[in-house]
Design a protein around this motif. Structure first.
Motif, short mmCIF file in Angstrom:
data_model
loop_
_atom_site.label_atom_id
_atom_site.label_comp_id
_atom_site.label_asym_id
_atom_site.label_seq_id
_atom_site.Cartn_x
_atom_site.Cartn_y
_atom_site.Cartn_z
N PRO A 44 28.99 -66.79 -19.26
CA PRO A 44 29.56 -65.65 -20.00
C PRO A 44 28.51 -64.65 -20.46
CG PRO A 44 29.64 -67.66 -21.32
CD PRO A 44 29.23 -68.07 -19.95
N LEU A 45 27.31 -65.11 -20.80
CA LEU A 45 26.25 -64.18 -21.23
C LEU A 45 25.86 -63.25 -20.09
CD1 LEU A 45 23.93 -66.57 -23.31
CD2 LEU A 45 25.63 -64.93 -24.16
N ILE A 46 25.72 -63.81 -18.91
CA ILE A 46 25.38 -63.00 -17.74
C ILE A 46 26.53 -62.05 -17.41
CG2 ILE A 46 24.98 -63.09 -15.24
CD1 ILE A 46 23.39 -65.66 -15.72
N GLY A 47 27.77 -62.51 -17.60
CA GLY A 47 28.93 -61.65 -17.37
C GLY A 47 28.93 -60.44 -18.28
N VAL A 48 28.68 -60.66 -19.57
CA VAL A 48 28.66 -59.56 -20.53
C VAL A 48 27.53 -58.58 -20.23
CG1 VAL A 48 28.27 -58.95 -22.95
CG2 VAL A 48 29.78 -60.87 -22.37
N ALA A 49 26.33 -59.11 -20.03
CA ALA A 49 25.18 -58.24 -19.75
C ALA A 49 25.38 -57.45 -18.46
CB ALA A 49 23.90 -59.08 -19.67
N SER A 50 25.90 -58.11 -17.44
CA SER A 50 26.11 -57.44 -16.15
C SER A 50 27.19 -56.37 -16.26
CB SER A 50 26.50 -58.46 -15.08
OG SER A 50 25.49 -59.43 -14.90
N GLY A 51 28.21 -56.62 -17.07
CA GLY A 51 29.26 -55.63 -17.24
C GLY A 51 28.76 -54.37 -17.91
N VAL A 52 28.01 -54.53 -18.99
CA VAL A 52 27.51 -53.36 -19.72
C VAL A 52 26.50 -52.58 -18.87
CG1 VAL A 52 26.21 -52.59 -21.74
CG2 VAL A 52 27.89 -54.45 -21.96
N ILE A 53 25.55 -53.32 -18.28
CA ILE A 53 24.54 -52.66 -17.45
C ILE A 53 25.18 -52.08 -16.19
CG2 ILE A 53 22.47 -53.03 -16.06
CD1 ILE A 53 21.64 -55.16 -18.11
N GLY A 54 26.11 -52.83 -15.60
CA GLY A 54 26.75 -52.37 -14.37
C GLY A 54 27.61 -51.15 -14.57
N GLY A 55 28.25 -51.03 -15.75
CA GLY A 55 29.04 -49.85 -16.03
C GLY A 55 28.19 -48.59 -16.11
N MET A 56 26.92 -48.74 -16.47
CA MET A 56 26.02 -47.60 -16.59
C MET A 56 25.24 -47.31 -15.32
SD MET A 56 24.45 -48.00 -20.45
CE MET A 56 23.86 -49.68 -20.25
N THR A 57 25.17 -48.30 -14.40
CA THR A 57 24.32 -48.13 -13.22
C THR A 57 25.01 -48.46 -11.90
OG1 THR A 57 23.52 -50.43 -13.32
CG2 THR A 57 22.29 -48.78 -14.59
N SER A 58 26.19 -49.09 -11.93
CA SER A 58 26.95 -49.59 -10.78
C SER A 58 26.36 -50.87 -10.19
CB SER A 58 27.07 -48.53 -9.66
OG SER A 58 25.93 -48.49 -8.83
N LEU A 63 19.04 -72.28 -14.69
CA LEU A 63 20.32 -71.80 -15.20
C LEU A 63 21.45 -72.78 -14.90
CD1 LEU A 63 20.09 -68.03 -14.17
CD2 LEU A 63 19.68 -69.00 -16.43
N LYS A 64 21.31 -73.55 -13.83
CA LYS A 64 22.36 -74.47 -13.42
C LYS A 64 22.63 -75.53 -14.49
CE LYS A 64 23.70 -77.46 -9.55
NZ LYS A 64 23.29 -77.98 -8.22
N LYS A 65 21.59 -75.92 -15.22
CA LYS A 65 21.75 -76.98 -16.21
C LYS A 65 22.58 -76.51 -17.42
CE LYS A 65 17.27 -79.00 -14.97
NZ LYS A 65 15.91 -79.39 -15.45
N LYS A 66 22.60 -75.23 -17.66
CA LYS A 66 23.35 -74.67 -18.79
C LYS A 66 24.35 -73.62 -18.30
CE LYS A 66 21.06 -76.83 -22.11
NZ LYS A 66 21.70 -77.76 -23.09
N GLU A 67 25.07 -73.94 -17.24
CA GLU A 67 25.98 -72.97 -16.64
C GLU A 67 27.04 -72.49 -17.64
OE1 GLU A 67 29.35 -72.69 -13.08
OE2 GLU A 67 27.99 -74.40 -13.18
N GLY A 68 27.58 -73.40 -18.42
CA GLY A 68 28.62 -73.03 -19.39
C GLY A 68 28.15 -72.03 -20.42
N LEU A 69 26.87 -72.05 -20.75
CA LEU A 69 26.29 -71.13 -21.72
C LEU A 69 25.92 -69.80 -21.07
CD1 LEU A 69 25.03 -70.38 -24.48
CD2 LEU A 69 22.94 -71.53 -23.71
N PHE A 70 25.24 -69.87 -19.92
CA PHE A 70 24.70 -68.66 -19.31
C PHE A 70 25.75 -67.83 -18.58
CE2 PHE A 70 20.65 -71.07 -19.60
CZ PHE A 70 19.91 -70.12 -20.27
#
Length: 244
Positions: A126-140, A117-124
């Motif tokens: 925001p994607l991880i941020g979005v996924a974590s936000g949606v999943i985290g809102g439903m599970t904490s 993931l380090k090699k493509k930090e700029g890509l991953f």
């Protein structure tokens, strides 16, 4: 009593191995409470404990500048996940939570590295941020994927602690506000959350005292195995109710 026991256990594990409070407490709470209620009870303790941690971590501005591409999408999408918490079937959410616990604990137990993931930090990021936000809102559990991501970046210990503190505090605060506005976090949940700080702090104190006598790595492995089993049990129990 069960709520206090779950928070005491979460605090104890956190004191021994620095393991996340919600990752340990939520699976215990959902055995007696609906998932939205369990998340709401933990909202205030998570916010207060992470505020204290952020206050001593240092370099807050540097962490925000360095990782805003992950933090901002996560904070924006957390309310979306909390919205789904109100409209999606609770049994389905519990199955999702169990699957997340199984995935995360399995990765940790098997020692799987995500350094690619380090090699493509700029890509991953925001994607991880979005996924974590949606999943985290439903599970904490919004902090799990970002923490794995930060580990893969090879951050220094000081920078890692700093950015995780910012992540957990800001995310907990946004989640608590959203839960309050959706009526999940009412006076009763707030009362349990505030009084729950007592067993949490007591558990952290006991765990910290025992840290020198217990191998943290071995203890962490035991906790991961237990959470893995809990995740399997959650899927089995909720899936049966979901499809019956």
């Amino acid at each position: 009593a069960v709520i206090c026991g779950a928070l005491l256990l979460g605090g104890f594990v956190k004191g021994v191995s620095s393991f996340g409070l919600p990752t340990v407490s939520i699976p215990v709470l959902v055995f007696i409470l609906p998932l939205p209620t369990a998340i709401s009870i933990l909202a205030i303790p998570m916010t207060l404990s992470n505020l204290a941690q952020m206050g001593v971590s240092g370099d807050i501005k540097g962490s925000v500048r360095r990782h805003w591409t992950l933090l901002l999408p996560l904070l924006v999408t957390l309310p979306i996940g909390a919205y789904f918490l109100a409209v999606v079937n609770t049994q389905l959410l519990t199955v999702m939570l169990g699957a997340i616990l199984i995935l995360v604990t399995s990765l940790d137990l098997m020692g799987i590295s995500l350094t690619f993931l380090k090699k493509k930090e700029g890509l991953f990021a925001p994607l991880i941020g979005v996924a974590s936000g949606v999943i985290g809102g439903m599970t904490s559990l919004f902090g799990i994927m970002p923490i794995f991501f930060f580990v893969s970046l090879g951050l220094s210990k000081e920078r890692f602690v700093s950015v995780v503190s910012v992540l957990l505090f800001s995310g907990s605060l946004v989640l608590a506000i959203r839960l309050q506005r959706t009526a999940f976090l009412g006076p009763i949940e707030a009362f349990y959350g505030l009084t729950g700080m007592i067993p949490i702090l007591f558990g952290i104190w006991i765990g910290t005292m025992l840290r020198k006598r217990v191998d943290p790595l071995f203890f962490r492995k035991i906790v991961l195995v237990l959470i893995l089993l809990v995740g399997i049990s959650m899927i089995y129990r909720s899936a049966g109710s979901l499809f019956s």
